[in-house]
Design a protein around this motif. Structure first.
Motif, mmCIF file in Angstrom:
data_model
loop_
_atom_site.group_PDB
_atom_site.id
_atom_site.type_symbol
_atom_site.label_atom_id
_atom_site.label_comp_id
_atom_site.label_asym_id
_atom_site.label_seq_id
_atom_site.Cartn_x
_atom_site.Cartn_y
_atom_site.Cartn_z
ATOM 1 N N ASN A 270 0.822 -1.225 0.000
ATOM 2 C CA ASN A 270 0.000 0.000 0.000
ATOM 3 C C ASN A 270 0.850 1.267 0.000
ATOM 4 O O ASN A 270 0.334 2.366 -0.241
ATOM 5 N N VAL B 50 1.120 3.339 -3.563
ATOM 6 C CA VAL B 50 0.007 4.032 -4.220
ATOM 7 C C VAL B 50 0.288 5.524 -4.294
ATOM 8 O O VAL B 50 1.141 6.063 -3.560
ATOM 9 N N ASP B 51 -0.449 6.214 -5.175
ATOM 10 C CA ASP B 51 -0.299 7.661 -5.276
ATOM 11 C C ASP B 51 -1.209 8.356 -4.267
ATOM 12 O O ASP B 51 -1.809 7.706 -3.399
ATOM 13 N N LYS C 274 -4.319 5.156 -5.664
ATOM 14 C CA LYS C 274 -4.304 4.320 -6.867
ATOM 15 C C LYS C 274 -2.921 3.731 -7.102
ATOM 16 O O LYS C 274 -1.902 4.387 -6.930
ATOM 17 N N PHE C 275 -2.914 2.467 -7.497
ATOM 18 C CA PHE C 275 -1.682 1.795 -7.923
ATOM 19 C C PHE C 275 -1.898 1.336 -9.361
ATOM 20 O O PHE C 275 -2.807 0.556 -9.641
ATOM 21 N N TYR D 158 -7.009 0.083 -6.229
ATOM 22 C CA TYR D 158 -7.023 1.152 -5.224
ATOM 23 C C TYR D 158 -6.883 0.534 -3.840
ATOM 24 O O TYR D 158 -7.398 -0.571 -3.573
ATOM 25 N N SER D 159 -6.187 1.260 -2.958
ATOM 26 C CA SER D 159 -5.927 0.726 -1.607
ATOM 27 C C SER D 159 -7.130 0.852 -0.692
ATOM 28 O O SER D 159 -7.150 0.276 0.395
ATOM 29 N N LEU E 294 -3.248 -4.589 -1.316
ATOM 30 C CA LEU E 294 -3.090 -4.788 -2.753
ATOM 31 C C LEU E 294 -2.285 -6.057 -3.004
ATOM 32 O O LEU E 294 -1.304 -6.344 -2.313
#
Length: 725
Positions: free
Chosen positions: A88, A91-92, A96-97, A178-179, A188
């Motif tokens: 996790n 992610v941004d 989102k990954f 998405y986390s 994830l």
């Protein structure tokens, strides 16, 4: 020729230098990014097929700048990362990954002969490319969170994959996830794999097993709740119903979570919630089994046992070995409980042995799978089937408990009924004996009561006669006074007539016949007066005889005004004969239009006499108080009035009012004055029956009313109202 040779050499070295400058990069372990992984039959799991997520050959490039699915691409900017290593932290800011995974591999001919399918068991949206061509899409990547749709597993959809042996295959995955999902954080993970038919057969088995678990758990939970609702006295049914409800929750949670589950067939937010529930129940369920066993065997839970269960739950949470030891310890305790239950009734024994067998069977499969090396279908089937068998043992054991418990209750009811019949028989015999004694006592009491009743009737007759004689005694002096007047007239006129006879004889001798005629006329007038006063005395005597005589209830036309006036004067003169100092003003106001009315004269006379006597008594009492300016007054009036409810004057009534200006009647005793034997007079001066008899005569004998109005210190008025018939 020489120039051509030099040009060729120059181009060769230029190409060599260029090739050496574009050599594929390597990772920190010295493994080239374009490494090709070779899979053999040994890499294929019998159940889960060829698992790809944790292989070393995976490379990754973040973002979505362009299509990276072609086989021949520039690997600059790629890094070594497998789908199983996603965290996790990668992610941004929006959670989102997104990126591209790439794996190059070959397979041997043994794998190529197997029927293989592409599958995944996570919620990420993925576009999967094989050898540069889009092979399958899972979910929808979208451009943002709103348009993103996660992958929901469907085991009915199978995607076959055909791979040539000893040929390099390029597997590229465009991965988006998405986390968080529905404000719930999730882990994830990537899980793409190549599976065989055995995997889908196993998941179908799990589907049927989960469906069976859910239906059976639901049915038994509802069943035991209904049994408890019908038999609320059985608290054990409540305990079992609660336990079955917990098992239902555990079944729902475990059906969609865990290694042998339909985990990814639900959205992430529901899945994660079930994950929490499953974890909680996983740690507390063994403890609940121990508490259930102790409660069913001993009745009440001890504080030390609850404390032990809390400590054991915490220990199981922090260590898998502690969990294993605790489960084994609980199984031993349940065995001890089952052995101790042999001294209990059969229903308790059934519960304890079924709980022990159910617990042991369920957890033996789990422990066997934990301790065994490797992971294959047979191990998983042992775990699945042991859990299924364990639940079946528990449910059927609980049904057997209900059956035996009901039989025991019926047996207890039968014994109680027999005891009750025995007691009832003893009571019946005792009641029969008591009835005989009571009958004898009733006969004795009845005889005594009859004797008492006869005595009461005699006493009542005596009291009534005493009341009559008392009222007659009140009239005695008045009667004497009233009779004395006509007797005096008779005597006087007799003497005068005797003298007139002598005078008449003298006039006859003289021959004066005119004088004789005049004297004879005087004698005749005297005789008429003697006759009148004699009849007056006769009427008084007849009236008193009628008053003293018992009434036969026959109504006669009677002049009510004359009756009231006569009793007024008789009572007045009777009281004056006893007390020469007594004097009162007598006021009469009779309505002559009444005429004669149909009454029982003896009874009505007693009522009027009683009320008049009471009025004289009241004014005499007040007169003896030496109140200045006080003048005793008794007033008697009569009038014809319309009867309430009469129409057009057709229904008439007579109202006789007897008023005095005495002290009045206190409010607290007004309601009691018509009760038998109640009197306000001093002892020996009244029987207490006068007003009671008067009330009965008016209300029962003449269908009328006897009303009283009084004001303390000013006087009292009694009203006799009866209809004219």
């Amino acid at each position: 020729m020489i120039k051509q040779s030099l040009l060729f050499i120059t181009l060769f070295f230029s190409m060599l230098i260029t090739a050496s400058g574009q050599e594929n990069p390597v990772d920190k372990n010295g493994l080239a990014l374009d490494t090709i992984i070779h899979f053999t039959k040994a890499d294929v799991d019998p159940l889960f097929g060829l698992t790809l997520k944790n292989r070393e050959g995976w490379i990754f490039k973040s973002g979505n700048e362009k299509d990276l699915s072609p086989v021949e691409i520039d690997l600059a900017g790629w890094e070594r990362l497998s789908p199983s290593e996603i965290t996790n932290d990668m992610v941004d800011s929006s959670g989102k990954f997104e990126g591209w995974f790439r794996l190059q591999f070959t397979i041997d001919s043994a794998i190529a002969k197997l029927p293989l399918y592409l599958d995944k068991e996570d919620h990420a949206a993925e576009d999967i490319y094989l050898n540069g061509k889009l092979f399958r899409q899972f979910g929808e990547k979208g451009n943002d969170r709103a348009s993103f749709k996660e992958h929901i597993q469907d085991f009915e959809i199978r995607t076959p994959i055909f791979l040539e042996p000893d040929t390099v295959h390029t597997l590229t995955i465009h991965y988006v996830d998405y986390s968080t999902y529905g404000n719930i954080t999730k882990a994830l993970v990537g899980s793409t794999r190549i599976v065989s038919n055995a995997y889908f057969d196993y998941m179908s088995l799990l589907s049927f097993k989960a469906l069976f678990d859910l239906i059976s758990s639901f049915i038994f939970s509802i069943l035991f709740w209904l049994l408890y609702i019908l038999i609320r006295d059985e608290k054990e049914l409540l305990i079992i119903a609660l336990f079955c409800t917990v098992m239902l929750l555990e079944t729902i949670a475990s059906a969609f979570f865990g290694g042998d589950s339909l985990f990814f067939t639900l959205p992430s937010n529901i899945m994660i919630t079930l994950d929490y529930v499953s974890n909680i129940l996983f740690f507390f369920f063994p403890i609940l089994c121990l508490l259930l066993g102790y409660r069913m065997l001993y009745g009440n839970l001890k504080k030390w046992l609850i404390l032990f269960c809390i400590i054991a739950s915490l220990a199981m949470y922090f260590s898998s070995y502690s969990y294993l030891i605790t489960v084994i310890g609980i199984a031993i305790f349940l065995l001890i409980f089952a052995l101790k239950s042999r001294k209990k009734v059969i229903s308790v024994r059934v519960v304890m042995f079924s709980l022990f067998l159910s617990f042991t069977t369920s957890y033996l499969g789990l422990i066997y799978r934990w301790l065994a090396s490797g992971d294959h279908l047979s191990l998983r089937l042992v775990s699945v089937n042991s859990d299924l068998i364990g639940k079946g043992i528990f449910y059927f054991g609980m049904l057997a408990f209900v059956a035996y418990r009901m039989r025991e209750k019926n047996e207890d009811m039968r014994k109680n009924a027999m005891e009750l019949v025995k007691v009832e028989a003893e009571k019946s015999a005792l009641i029969a004996s008591q009835n005989e004694k009571l009958e004898l006592k009733v006969k004795e009491r009845t005889s005594e009561l009859n004797q008492s009743l006869d005595e009461l009737k005699t006493t009542q007759s005596q009291l009534i006669q005493s009341e009559k004689m008392a009222s007659l005694g009140e009239l005695t002096a008045g009667i004497a006074h009233e009779i004395q007047n006509p007797l005096n007239f008779v005597n006087n006129f007799s003497e005068v007539s005797s003298e007139l006879v002598d005078e008449m004889n003298e006039e006859l001798d003289k021959g004066d016949f005119e004088e004789v005629k005049a004297i004879s006329l005087d004698i005749k007038q005297n005789l008429e007066k003697i006759n009148h006063h004699g009849k007056r005395a006769d009427n008084i005597v007849k009236g008193m005889l009628q008053h003293s005589r018992s009434s036969n209830g026959t109504k006669e036309l009677t002049d009510i005004n004359a009756l009231a006036d006569e009793y007024l004067r008789l009572a007045y003169h009777g009281l004056r004969a006893k007390d020469k100092s007594f004097n009162a003003e007598l006021i009469t106001d009779f309505d002559e239009s009444i005429g004669k009315v149909n009454i029982v004269p003896q009874d009505m006379g007693r009522v009027i006499l009683n009320l008049i006597t009471n009025a004289f008594y009241a004014v005499n009492e007040k007169a003896n108080s030496d109140i200045e300016g006080y003048k005793p007054t008794v007033k008697i009036t009569s009038k014809r009035t319309p009867l309430l409810g009469g129409v057009g004057g057709g229904s008439q009534s007579v109202q006789i009012s007897i008023s005095d200006n005495g002290n009045g009647i206190p409010k607290e005793i007004v309601e009691k004055i018509f009760q038998p034997f109640f009197t306000t007079k001093p002892t020996g001066q009244g029987t207490g029956l006068g007003l009671s008899m008067s009330y009965d005569i008016i209300t029962k004998g003449h269908s009328g009313e006897l009303l009283v109005t009084t004001q303390q210190g000013e006087g009292t008025t009694f009203k006799i109202i009866f209809p004219i018939i």
